[in-house]
Design a protein around this motif. Structure first.
Motif: not given
Length: 397
Positions: A116-123, A190-196, A222-223
């Motif tokens: 799960i991530s923020a909004y920079r996720v097209h890739g 598991m879950c990768l939780a991404l943020y900037g 993940v920062c």
């Protein structure tokens, strides 16, 4: 030293990334099927041992990583052009420069793992199974998009991919919840939780750290530190820019986010740790070439020379290409053929997205709820009501 007009506030990321990473080919031969690469050392917090600094990479893996990173770069270039043509409305946050982060993490993920991530996720949307056309059509608000054009840039989803989330930092506690679901299911995921770095000071992130530690959740926080939170450099916005240390008692890992192999190694190590010990904070140190979003030229708080310096010395795609060429895993002709294939694929996807149609008005109120208990949906005008309908179940149910 590169001058940015900010005096002593030249971002730490630039100062570190102008040096060539110590990635060394250990076994080199023409037309090799496997090679060993060395990565920059990892920085550790509350860990006695960290990931290995060498990795064997097969020809198949090398080709796959290069193809994925190059596809994301082309995809983002097309998205940016469509925005300039006013075919993409609203927000559009590009990932160009950060490709090694997503591709490296994806290279370590297993079928039962989530992100799960923020909004920079097209890739990320592409890596998790959505075609380039599905991404570009979604950006353009067309029916061929992965959310039928109703989500746009910030709200894309796929199996095991819980979005693109538009509220800064809000995806982190959601990621802890996905990790809790993995523990309930007992599926070994598991879950990768991404943020900037711009979201790293949100209080909800530290609450998620705390709960994940107490419950030993299989979550990797993940920062993605790309040096800037919107238009503010990390050093101006955070009292501690060592984001991998900010989980307090949680272990932390710093990794060169411009090296796809280093990111894969760190993620593999982190997966093993969260499944057997508890949550981890991982900082992937990267850079974005574009501004915060397409409405931000990105030149008022940094210089063009700064961006060009990173492009020339630390670009994740060109540096990886140089490594695998030197190792004999691919030939120059093979790379050229891949580049041409990717260009053709993205050009065709762009053409299809532009020609795609929008959904009809009755479909706007489909799947607002997975189980609709409230009846009709309130319309835009007072007293107007629209029928709720269902096309299909949400992808992650």
């Amino acid at each position: 030293m590169i001058k940015t007009g900010m005096g002593s506030l030249v971002p730490r990321i630039l100062r570190q990334q102008t040096a060539v990473a110590p990635s060394t080919v250990v076994s080199v031969k023409n037309y090799a099927t496997e090679a060993t690469f060395e990565t920059k050392p990892f920085k550790l917090h509350n860990l006695k041992e960290g990931p290995p600094t060498t990795a064997k990479v097969t020809k198949e893996e090398a080709v796959n990583y290069y193809r994925q990173m190059q596809t994301i770069r082309r995809l983002e270039t097309s998205a940016g052009n469509m925005y300039k043509e006013k075919l993409v409305r609203g927000f559009c946050h590009l990932y160009s420069g950060q490709e090694a982060c997503a591709v490296g993490m994806k290279g370590a993920m297993r079928p039962q793992d989530n992100i799960i991530s923020a909004y920079r996720v097209h890739g990320w949307t592409y890596l998790m199974g959505v075609s380039p056309r599905g991404v570009l059509s979604e950006l353009a608000g067309k029916q061929g998009g992965c959310a039928r054009g109703k989500g746009g840039s910030m709200h894309m989803y796929a199996p095991n991919f819980y979005g693109g989330n538009g509220i800064v930092g809000a995806q982190v506690p959601l990621g802890a919840g996905v990790a809790l679901a993995c523990k309930y299911k007992g599926n070994g995921g598991m879950c990768l939780a991404l943020y900037g770095d711009g979201a790293a000071n949100q209080g909800q992130i530290f609450e998620a750290y705390n709960m994940a530690h107490l419950w030993k959740l299989p979550c990797i926080f993940v920062c993605e530190n790309n040096g800037y939170g919107m238009g503010t450099s990390a050093e101006r916005g955070s009292c501690n820019v060592n984001y991998y240390q900010r989980g307090d008692v949680l272990p932390g890992i710093w990794v060169d986010g411009m090296d796809v192999i280093a990111v894969r190694l760190a993620t593999e190590f982190a997966i093993n740790h969260v499944l057997n010990v508890g949550p981890v904070v991982m900082e992937v140190y990267t850079y974005r070439y574009s501004g915060h979003s397409m409405s931000d030229p990105g030149t008022s708080y940094r210089t063009r020379e700064e961006v060009q310096e990173v492009r020339q010395t630390r670009d994740p795609i060109s540096s990886f290409k140089d490594k695998i060429l030197a190792a004999g895993l691919v030939t120059a002709d093979e790379v050229k053929a891949m580049d041409n294939e990717i260009k053709k694929e993205i050009d065709e996807a762009t053409k299809q997205a532009k020609a795609d149609a929008e959904i009809g008005l009755p479909e706007l109120t489909t799947d607002v709820y997975s189980q609709n208990l409230d009846g009709d949906i309130r319309g835009c005008n007072p007293g107007s009501w629209l029928k709720h309908g269902t096309l299909k179940r949400a992808v992650n149910l």
